[in-house]
Design a protein around this motif. Structure first.
Motif, mmCIF file in Angstrom:
data_model
loop_
_atom_site.group_PDB
_atom_site.id
_atom_site.type_symbol
_atom_site.label_atom_id
_atom_site.label_comp_id
_atom_site.label_asym_id
_atom_site.label_seq_id
_atom_site.Cartn_x
_atom_site.Cartn_y
_atom_site.Cartn_z
ATOM 1 N N THR A 82 0.860 -1.180 0.000
ATOM 2 C CA THR A 82 0.000 0.000 0.000
ATOM 3 C C THR A 82 0.894 1.227 0.000
ATOM 4 O O THR A 82 1.731 1.388 0.902
ATOM 5 N N TRP A 83 0.715 2.072 -1.027
ATOM 6 C CA TRP A 83 1.638 3.174 -1.271
ATOM 7 C C TRP A 83 0.915 4.507 -1.369
ATOM 8 O O TRP A 83 -0.184 4.588 -1.906
ATOM 9 N N THR A 84 1.563 5.549 -0.867
ATOM 10 C CA THR A 84 1.154 6.919 -1.116
ATOM 11 C C THR A 84 1.891 7.373 -2.363
ATOM 12 O O THR A 84 3.107 7.173 -2.476
ATOM 13 N N ILE A 85 1.157 7.967 -3.311
ATOM 14 C CA ILE A 85 1.761 8.354 -4.590
ATOM 15 C C ILE A 85 1.722 9.876 -4.715
ATOM 16 O O ILE A 85 0.655 10.486 -4.597
ATOM 17 N N ARG A 86 2.898 10.453 -4.929
ATOM 18 C CA ARG A 86 3.046 11.909 -5.081
ATOM 19 C C ARG A 86 3.753 12.199 -6.392
ATOM 20 O O ARG A 86 4.582 11.427 -6.844
ATOM 21 N N PHE A 87 3.431 13.357 -6.947
ATOM 22 C CA PHE A 87 4.049 13.815 -8.186
ATOM 23 C C PHE A 87 4.660 15.189 -7.966
ATOM 24 O O PHE A 87 3.974 16.118 -7.527
ATOM 25 N N ALA A 88 5.949 15.335 -8.260
ATOM 26 C CA ALA A 88 6.576 16.656 -8.362
ATOM 27 C C ALA A 88 6.516 17.003 -9.838
ATOM 28 O O ALA A 88 6.722 16.130 -10.694
ATOM 29 N N THR A 107 1.632 17.336 -6.404
ATOM 30 C CA THR A 107 0.279 16.809 -6.471
ATOM 31 C C THR A 107 0.306 15.419 -5.852
ATOM 32 O O THR A 107 1.259 14.665 -6.080
ATOM 33 N N GLN A 108 -0.709 15.079 -5.077
ATOM 34 C CA GLN A 108 -0.746 13.773 -4.421
ATOM 35 C C GLN A 108 -2.091 13.108 -4.658
ATOM 36 O O GLN A 108 -3.128 13.762 -4.663
ATOM 37 N N VAL A 109 -2.062 11.788 -4.840
ATOM 38 C CA VAL A 109 -3.297 11.018 -4.911
ATOM 39 C C VAL A 109 -3.898 11.029 -3.504
ATOM 40 O O VAL A 109 -3.185 10.804 -2.516
ATOM 41 N N ALA A 110 -5.206 11.287 -3.406
ATOM 42 C CA ALA A 110 -5.855 11.510 -2.114
ATOM 43 C C ALA A 110 -5.716 10.328 -1.153
ATOM 44 O O ALA A 110 -5.421 10.506 0.021
ATOM 45 N N GLU A 111 -5.931 9.125 -1.634
ATOM 46 C CA GLU A 111 -5.909 7.941 -0.771
ATOM 47 C C GLU A 111 -4.747 7.027 -1.159
ATOM 48 O O GLU A 111 -4.410 6.914 -2.339
ATOM 49 N N PRO A 112 -4.144 6.337 -0.188
ATOM 50 C CA PRO A 112 -3.114 5.347 -0.541
ATOM 51 C C PRO A 112 -3.692 4.266 -1.459
ATOM 52 O O PRO A 112 -4.886 3.965 -1.400
ATOM 53 N N MET A 113 -2.850 3.714 -2.301
ATOM 54 C CA MET A 113 -3.276 2.691 -3.261
ATOM 55 C C MET A 113 -2.619 1.365 -2.908
ATOM 56 O O MET A 113 -1.418 1.319 -2.648
ATOM 57 N N THR A 114 -3.423 0.290 -2.939
ATOM 58 C CA THR A 114 -2.921 -1.036 -2.609
ATOM 59 C C THR A 114 -2.728 -1.839 -3.890
ATOM 60 O O THR A 114 -3.672 -2.066 -4.642
ATOM 61 N N PHE A 115 -1.510 -2.264 -4.115
ATOM 62 C CA PHE A 115 -1.138 -3.090 -5.262
ATOM 63 C C PHE A 115 -0.932 -4.517 -4.769
ATOM 64 O O PHE A 115 -0.310 -4.726 -3.726
#
Length: 190
Positions: A82-88, A107-115
């Motif tokens: 489960t990852w938090t994804i951010r973009f610079a 910019t960040q994805v609001a919720e963590p994503m589970t792969f």
């Protein structure tokens, strides 16, 4: 005249070096210690580039980074978890420490994503970034499930008589060898 030619040659040789400062699109580094096998697809707009960072959802330093050229579809394989994804993002790449310099925006994805993965399915995501009112934001993120199928084909091959053992004088049926071919196919689950 020689000085002018030398100056022009110096400038011409320096230009390709400046163009190489922009990283190639793809994985920058993976410090997770896990195999990267699960799909993450990002759709971006042209006009700026992006550095993507995966961090544990419980906090901590990024474990993976990728570089995206704006306006292209980008595919990165990420590790399970489960990852938090951010973009610079920005327009003038200045290296991994400074990113896009003082003009770097985040910019960040609001919720963590589970792969994750199972025997026949890989679970990943598609993220679409858009620009509204001069700000980049996540327009949508959705599941991307890949189904994997396995095809096994076999073939029985008769072996030549010369491969038989001469000491075996009993009548024997022909010797055979079984060849097995395994093929995996991956498709988007429907």
């Amino acid at each position: 005249m020689r000085r002018l030619i030398a100056l022009l040659l110096t400038i011409a040789l320096a230009l390709p070096a400046l163009a190489q400062d922009r990283p190639r699109a793809g994985l920058m580094w993976n410090r997770s210690g896990l195999p990267a096998t699960l799909p993450l697809v990002v759709q971006t707009l042209p006009g700026r580039d992006y550095a993507l960072f995966l961090s544990p959802d419980i906090g901590g330093d990024p474990v993976m980074a990728g570089y995206i050229h704006g306006g292209t579809f980008f595919r990165l394989l990420v590790p399970p978890g489960t990852w938090t994804i951010r973009f610079a993002h920005g327009t003038d790449w200045q290296g991994e420490d400074a990113l896009f310099g003082p003009d770097t925006e985040w910019t960040q994805v609001a919720e963590p994503m589970t792969f994750g993965a199972s025997v026949a399915r890989k679970h990943g995501y598609i993220i679409r970034l858009i620009e509204t009112e001069g700000k980049v934001r996540v327009a949508s993120s959705g599941a991307l499930d890949l189904c994997q199928g396995l095809t096994i084909t076999t073939e029985v091959i008769e072996l030549d008589d010369e491969l038989r053992d001469d000491r075996n004088r009993l009548p024997t049926p022909g010797l055979r060898r079984l060849e097995i071919d395994v093929d995996t196919r991956t498709r988007v689950c429907g």
